[in-house]
Design a protein around this motif. Sequence first.
Motif, short mmCIF file in Angstrom:
data_model
loop_
_atom_site.label_atom_id
_atom_site.label_comp_id
_atom_site.label_asym_id
_atom_site.label_seq_id
_atom_site.Cartn_x
_atom_site.Cartn_y
_atom_site.Cartn_z
N ASP A 238 -6.61 0.54 40.97
CA ASP A 238 -6.24 -0.03 42.43
C ASP A 238 -6.09 -1.65 41.94
N HIS A 239 -6.92 -2.27 41.23
CA HIS A 239 -7.03 -3.70 40.92
C HIS A 239 -5.68 -4.29 40.21
N GLU A 240 -5.56 -3.24 39.28
CA GLU A 240 -4.36 -3.80 38.41
C GLU A 240 -3.00 -3.41 39.29
N ILE A 241 -3.11 -2.59 40.26
CA ILE A 241 -1.76 -2.39 40.94
C ILE A 241 -1.64 -3.65 42.13
N ALA A 242 -2.74 -3.89 42.35
CA ALA A 242 -2.77 -5.02 43.29
C ALA A 242 -2.12 -6.40 42.37
N LEU A 243 -2.52 -6.50 41.29
CA LEU A 243 -2.10 -7.43 40.36
C LEU A 243 -0.62 -7.45 40.24
N VAL A 244 0.07 -6.22 39.91
CA VAL A 244 1.24 -5.87 39.86
C VAL A 244 2.02 -6.30 41.04
N HIS A 245 1.41 -5.88 42.11
CA HIS A 245 2.09 -6.29 43.37
C HIS A 245 2.27 -7.75 43.78
N ASN B 151 4.96 -11.18 35.97
CA ASN B 151 5.78 -12.08 36.77
C ASN B 151 6.95 -11.11 37.58
N GLY B 152 7.54 -11.80 38.24
CA GLY B 152 8.60 -11.16 38.99
C GLY B 152 9.79 -10.73 38.35
N ARG B 153 9.91 -11.05 36.62
CA ARG B 153 11.02 -10.84 35.96
C ARG B 153 10.58 -9.50 34.92
N THR B 154 9.05 -9.14 34.97
CA THR B 154 8.27 -8.28 34.02
C THR B 154 8.90 -6.82 34.57
N LEU B 155 9.22 -5.95 33.78
CA LEU B 155 9.27 -4.51 33.55
C LEU B 155 8.26 -3.82 32.87
N LEU B 156 7.40 -3.14 33.67
CA LEU B 156 6.37 -2.32 33.19
C LEU B 156 6.77 -0.72 33.25
N ALA B 157 6.73 -0.10 32.04
CA ALA B 157 7.25 1.49 31.89
C ALA B 157 6.04 2.22 32.48
N HIS B 158 6.03 3.24 33.24
CA HIS B 158 5.18 4.24 33.37
C HIS B 158 4.04 3.74 34.50
N GLY B 159 3.23 2.97 33.81
CA GLY B 159 2.18 2.76 34.85
C GLY B 159 1.45 3.80 35.35
N VAL B 160 1.03 4.81 34.85
CA VAL B 160 0.34 6.06 35.23
C VAL B 160 -1.12 5.75 35.35
N HIS B 161 -1.67 4.99 34.46
CA HIS B 161 -3.10 4.74 34.41
C HIS B 161 -3.47 3.38 35.03
N LEU B 162 -2.92 2.78 35.71
CA LEU B 162 -3.22 1.58 36.48
C LEU B 162 -4.21 1.83 37.61
N VAL C 290 -4.99 -2.73 31.30
CA VAL C 290 -3.77 -3.36 30.89
C VAL C 290 -3.01 -4.31 31.62
N ALA C 291 -2.85 -4.13 32.82
CA ALA C 291 -2.19 -5.10 33.70
C ALA C 291 -2.94 -6.47 33.71
N ALA C 292 -4.24 -6.38 34.11
CA ALA C 292 -4.96 -7.47 33.83
C ALA C 292 -4.75 -8.32 32.70
N ARG C 293 -4.84 -7.81 31.42
CA ARG C 293 -4.60 -8.39 30.22
C ARG C 293 -3.25 -8.94 30.38
N LEU C 294 -2.09 -8.24 30.71
CA LEU C 294 -0.85 -8.89 30.84
C LEU C 294 -0.97 -10.19 31.66
N ALA C 295 -1.43 -10.07 32.94
CA ALA C 295 -1.49 -11.27 33.70
C ALA C 295 -2.18 -12.40 32.91
N HIS C 296 -3.32 -12.00 32.41
CA HIS C 296 -4.15 -13.24 31.60
C HIS C 296 -3.35 -13.72 30.49
N ALA C 297 -2.42 -12.88 29.65
CA ALA C 297 -1.52 -13.55 28.85
C ALA C 297 -0.39 -14.14 29.39
N GLY C 298 -0.22 -14.21 30.87
CA GLY C 298 0.95 -14.87 31.47
C GLY C 298 2.19 -14.15 31.51
N ALA C 299 1.98 -12.80 31.20
CA ALA C 299 3.16 -12.09 31.09
C ALA C 299 3.63 -11.25 32.39
#
Length: 448
Positions: free
Chosen positions: A255-262, A242-253, A231-240
């Motif tokens: 390691d790679h996706e958490i690195a993307l979020v960070h 960034n520092g203004r993004t608010l993700l709710a929950h993130g339970v199943h992210l 999911v996080a990679a898909r959001l990153a790919h869509a350009g979604a």
Amino acid sequence: MILTGGAVVASLAPVHITGNDVHVSDGRIVQDGGGERRDCSGCLIVPGNVCAHTHLYSALARGMPYTLEPPENFLQILQRVWWRLDRALDEESVRASALVGGMEALLSGTTTLVDHHASPTAIDGSLDVIEDALRTLGVRSILCYETSDRDGPERAQAGLRENRRFAERVRREKPPLTRGLIGAHASFTLSDETLAACADTARELEVGLHIHAAEDAIDERDSVVLHGIGVAARLAHAGALNGRTLLAHGVHLDDHEIALVHAANASLAHNARSNMNNAVGRARLDVLGARVALGTDGIGSDMFEESRTAYFRLREDDPGAGPDWPLRHLTEGARFVGAAFRERRLGRIQTGAPADLVVLEYAPPAPLNAGSFPGHWVFGLGSRTVRDVMVAGEWVVLDRRLTRADEQELAAGARVQADRLWKRLAEIGPHEFEPRGGRRWPSPLTIE
Ligand SMILES: [Zn+2]
């Protein structure tokens, strides 16, 4: 206005306590100001709480009858409860839910709500209805509409249109208490086209995207099966992302996706009680990092209760976690809201900050100082101690009563709307939307 005699918790994290009077003028904390005095002797004055993710529309669902087969998983909870309820909402029930939800928020010491709204058969203007209700009470808010393809392309477009219209209006008018985000439901109910349109709109209007991300395993699996990435990679790919993004929950992210979020500096809203209530799994708080705010996901707006439950849930895994943990993450919620309002001092009681604060009537049974305050927060304080609440320099609760509305009247109006809503709901069957990627997985889905 001068608040006299209280112990002032100027900052929750790090805890900073002073005995100074609090002066308020023109909506802000000021160095010196005259005017009316409010005796706060024997009280704590704390920054107003922020709920970083909620759904006000769920306020009328309390005690709602349920007659279908019991749900076995998260998708069935959505299909049989929330995606039926949201289609039963009309303008009047949206208004009533915002009024009683806002009322309960203020009475529990929550001054800001970051709301994620869905009413697929009453989309146009719905954010104005919520804004109007919250302004009436004096609640600060950040609003968005939950864009989704689950109810067909027309409603997806209408959802996006409502987000754009509202975000453009608040950008133009800058109402003192409200800002907008671009809302989207979750990866598994969004086509590439709709997600891209949401991301583009957010970028164009320079606001964040507010979206559920990997709340349940189904969201993550759907993304991996259909798109080959999480999911996080898909959001990153869509350009979604960034520092203004608010993700709710993130339970199943992962390691790679958490690195993307960070890497993107995106924020996460952790909703401990909702995660437990929906059996979606446990958020990986040990690795999610500092940009985690606390939300309720619609289970009221009492952030004392939410932070307490989040803390105990965390302690089950990590007995070394200190009681300052919820305070740090409440402060992160205030930082996120402050960024949206361009008020970097929001969430603190210091000169220049917006005067969003709560007076707690609390007789500490043990010494209270900066070191012990987190322990008092988790083990002693609560919404029952909320005496007065100020938002943007205006008293909105005084002596445990709303100043701008009658609670009994609001609740009575909400009960009338809830009764009508429940009758409409009884005529609506389970939602037929199935995630396209979800079908390739064994059913019922189990959490890994
Ligand atoms: Zn939610």
